[in-house]
Design an enzyme around this catalytic site. Structure first.
Site, mmCIF file in Angstrom:
data_model
loop_
_atom_site.group_PDB
_atom_site.id
_atom_site.type_symbol
_atom_site.label_atom_id
_atom_site.label_comp_id
_atom_site.label_asym_id
_atom_site.label_seq_id
_atom_site.Cartn_x
_atom_site.Cartn_y
_atom_site.Cartn_z
ATOM 1 N N THR A 280 -4.671 7.223 -22.730
ATOM 2 C CA THR A 280 -4.595 7.122 -21.209
ATOM 3 C C THR A 280 -4.799 5.874 -20.663
ATOM 4 O O THR A 280 -5.531 4.901 -20.869
ATOM 5 C CB THR A 280 -6.090 8.238 -20.740
ATOM 6 O OG1 THR A 280 -5.785 9.363 -21.174
ATOM 7 C CG2 THR A 280 -5.696 8.292 -19.087
ATOM 8 N N GLU B 162 -1.358 11.973 -23.763
ATOM 9 C CA GLU B 162 -1.928 12.856 -24.837
ATOM 10 C C GLU B 162 -3.018 14.009 -23.574
ATOM 11 O O GLU B 162 -3.608 13.561 -22.641
ATOM 12 C CB GLU B 162 -3.016 12.435 -25.591
ATOM 13 C CG GLU B 162 -3.938 11.461 -25.457
ATOM 14 C CD GLU B 162 -5.299 12.212 -25.009
ATOM 15 O OE1 GLU B 162 -5.560 13.409 -25.155
ATOM 16 O OE2 GLU B 162 -6.089 11.541 -24.445
ATOM 17 N N CYS C 208 -13.457 11.289 -21.270
ATOM 18 C CA CYS C 208 -12.296 11.006 -20.372
ATOM 19 C C CYS C 208 -12.552 11.421 -18.857
ATOM 20 O O CYS C 208 -12.276 10.568 -18.065
ATOM 21 C CB CYS C 208 -11.402 12.207 -20.885
ATOM 22 S SG CYS C 208 -10.983 12.201 -22.789
HETATM 23 C C1 UGA Z 1 -10.240 16.449 -21.411
HETATM 24 C C2 UGA Z 1 -9.203 17.414 -20.941
HETATM 25 O O1 UGA Z 1 -9.568 18.649 -21.029
HETATM 26 C C3 UGA Z 1 -7.837 17.237 -21.980
HETATM 27 O O2 UGA Z 1 -6.560 17.908 -21.560
HETATM 28 C C4 UGA Z 1 -7.493 15.698 -21.932
HETATM 29 O O3 UGA Z 1 -6.493 15.175 -22.670
HETATM 30 C C5 UGA Z 1 -8.934 14.890 -22.515
HETATM 31 O O4 UGA Z 1 -9.957 15.224 -21.476
HETATM 32 C C6 UGA Z 1 -8.431 13.324 -22.618
HETATM 33 O O5 UGA Z 1 -7.997 12.791 -21.424
HETATM 34 O O6 UGA Z 1 -8.180 12.791 -23.582
HETATM 35 P P1 UGA Z 1 -12.092 16.805 -23.056
HETATM 36 O O7 UGA Z 1 -12.945 15.470 -22.649
HETATM 37 O O8 UGA Z 1 -12.199 16.969 -24.595
HETATM 38 O O9 UGA Z 1 -10.692 17.056 -22.926
HETATM 39 O O10 UGA Z 1 -13.112 17.937 -22.841
HETATM 40 P P2 UGA Z 1 -13.136 19.164 -21.801
HETATM 41 O O11 UGA Z 1 -13.017 20.562 -22.728
HETATM 42 O O12 UGA Z 1 -11.942 19.298 -20.781
HETATM 43 O O13 UGA Z 1 -14.643 19.346 -21.153
HETATM 44 C C7 UGA Z 1 -14.738 17.840 -20.236
HETATM 45 C C8 UGA Z 1 -16.269 18.202 -19.513
HETATM 46 O O14 UGA Z 1 -16.064 19.241 -18.574
HETATM 47 C C9 UGA Z 1 -17.069 18.624 -20.821
HETATM 48 O O15 UGA Z 1 -18.468 17.952 -20.627
HETATM 49 C C10 UGA Z 1 -17.260 20.212 -20.610
HETATM 50 O O16 UGA Z 1 -18.666 20.696 -20.704
HETATM 51 C C11 UGA Z 1 -16.954 20.219 -18.906
HETATM 52 N N1 UGA Z 1 -16.565 21.418 -18.396
HETATM 53 C C12 UGA Z 1 -15.639 22.109 -18.861
HETATM 54 C C13 UGA Z 1 -17.400 22.347 -17.496
HETATM 55 O O17 UGA Z 1 -18.476 21.839 -17.015
HETATM 56 N N2 UGA Z 1 -16.998 23.543 -17.034
HETATM 57 C C14 UGA Z 1 -15.858 23.954 -17.553
HETATM 58 O O18 UGA Z 1 -15.380 25.035 -17.085
HETATM 59 C C15 UGA Z 1 -14.906 23.406 -18.226
#
Ligand code: UGA
Length: 432
Positions: A122, A152, A261
């Site tokens: 990114t 990505e 991220c």
């Molecule tokens: C995120 C994005 O989802 C990806 O699409 C992106 O490519 C990635 O960042 C990146 O920029 O590389 P990631 O950081 O692995 O992916 O994790 P997520 O599953 O998106 O969760 C991020 C945070 O949000 C976590 O702390 C999770 O617990 C929280 N979350 C997620 C919530 O509190 N509630 C939700 O409903 C979903």
């Protein structure tokens, strides 16, 4: 089959390298850490990522995937060079592009005629141009070497699945023939391919992450309101999610988002907005709600143990920023643990994957390797990460181990009715 170099063997680089090899390309993945390269060459995956060990084994066995120390060796023999190096947050909130700049300078003199350098990590709007400029300065003729943005959208924990079954592939490049060449790499995937100018591709990534962060902060704010008016956020999000314009995903309230991220990308987008004189007040609010959500969990814990943390023992389940990863970067759990310790509590934690590195991240935190033992004598158990296995533990044992049967479930993972029946005092997020 194309010749591909992937620079950087972290979450993004390893997933990109193993998946492209799986799709039939010949891939050399480079990293600067010798030990990492050695382990990967032997088939050892240094991170917890579903599907990666199998793809690594496959790539090594077919001979389509190999690892080297140093970017030059990989870039010199490639038609496509993916930049997958870290772009951490600088002190002013901007994305620190020094790794990207260094690697670009390093590979410039050895790039083949016709090679395409692809920004996968990114990177802020303008980075495709920046890489072009550095390549030119460092000796690569821009008539011979092209640059494209191909952001990505991989979630940690499911990155292999996300790579092989993407919702979309975005390619930002001014030259349509180069965009077609890059798109050929993904020919085997069943996904829409969107070709845009570089700035739009770069903005798609930031806008997507900022939007998802907005959804989370929004639902956390609604959850907080639900608590005040005696509504149940789980019913509320169910009722919202059936509206297809809203959807069910990313509407789970919790302790606030974390990870490598969302915090970094929202900060970088705010920095970029300020730079162009745009007041992105909405995104400021998203970040602020998130910060306060961490604090709110600490306040809940404090009130559940009687108003003061001084000398109180607190047990934590979960330290990673979400389940199914071993990543602790910007984990809300660590912020909460730190605040509890600052308030005077003795804090012990169990996490299925995090290991003892959490102790270095939060001085004073004690990591315990058993989910029951961590509860011994504690006045409160706080669930901070939504590991599915927590739901299936023996809660009679948990209750007997705790000094007071208090559970703060910051992920709404557990069943409050079943716990209350067993004599627990249960508090979730946004649940009456
Ligand atoms: C995120 C994005 O989802 C990806 O699409 C992106 O490519 C990635 O960042 C990146 O920029 O590389 P990631 O950081 O692995 O992916 O994790 P997520 O599953 O998106 O969760 C991020 C945070 O949000 C976590 O702390 C999770 O617990 C929280 N979350 C997620 C919530 O509190 N509630 C939700 O409903 C979903």
């Amino acid at each position: 089959m194309s010749e591909v170099a992937v620079i950087g063997a972290g979450y993004v680089g390893l997933t990109t390298a193993t998946c492209l090899a799986h799709l039939g390309h010949r891939v050399i993945c480079a990293d600067i850490v010798e030990e990492r390269v050695e382990r990967l060459s032997k088939g050892e995956v240094p991170i917890l990522e579903d599907g990666l060990p199998a793809l690594l084994a496959e790539g090594l066995a077919t001979g389509r995937l190999s690892f080297v120390v140093g970017a030059r060796k990989a870039a010199a023999v490639a038609d496509f060079v993916f930049l997958c190096v870290p772009t951490p947050q600088a002190d002013d909130g901007s994305a620190d592009l020094s790794f990207v700049e260094d690697v670009t300078r390093e590979i410039a003199p050895v790039l083949r005629r016709g090679a395409v350098v692809i920004n996968k990590s990114t990177m802020p709007v303008g980075s495709t141009r920046l890489v072009e400029q550095i390549l030119g300065e460092a000796g690569a003729s821009i008539d011979q070497v092209r640059v494209a943005s191909n952001p990505e959208f991989l979630r940690e924990g499911t990155s292999v699945e996300d790579f092989l079954h993407p919702n979309r592939v975005v390619i930002g490049c001014d030259d349509p023939s180069v965009a077609v060449r890059v798109s050929e790499l993904y020919r085997a995937l069943d996904a829409p391919i969107l070709v845009t100018d570089p700035a739009s591709a770069e903005m798609i990534k930031y806008a997507s992450n900022a939007f998802l962060a907005t959804k989370i902060s929004f639902v956390n704010a609604i959850a907080n309101l639900c608590e005040a008016v005696d509504a149940d956020v789980r019913e509320v999000t169910l009722g919202m999610g059936y509206d297809q314009r809203i959807g069910f995903e990313f509407l789970h309230p919790g302790p606030g988002y974390g990870g490598s991220c969302f915090p970094k990308d929202t900060a970088a987008l705010l920095f970029a907005s300020r730079n162009v004189g745009y007041d992105f007040a909405l995104l400021d609010g998203v970040v602020e709600v998130n910060r306060r959500q961490h604090e709110r969990m600490v306040e809940k814990a404090t009130s559940m143990v009687g108003g003061s943390l001084e000398g109180v023992t607190i047990a934590l389940w979960g330290l990673t920023f979400k389940a199914n990863t071993d990543d602790l970067r910007d984990s809300p759990a660590l912020v909460i643990a730190q605040r509890l310790i600052e308030g005077g509590a003795n804090v012990r934690a169990f996490d299925p994957a995090a290991g003892e590195s959490a102790e270095r991240a939060v001085p004073g935190l004690v990591v315990v390797s058993d989910p029951y033992e961590v509860c011994a004598g504690a006045a409160l158990l706080a669930v901070l990460t939504e590991w599915d296995q927590f739901r299936w533990l023996d809660f009679n044992r948990v209750r007997d181990a705790l000094a007071s049967p208090n559970v703060l479930d910051t992920r709404n993972l557990l069943d409050p009715v079943a716990l209350r029946r067993r004599g627990f005092t249960y508090e979730g997020v946004g649940r009456s």
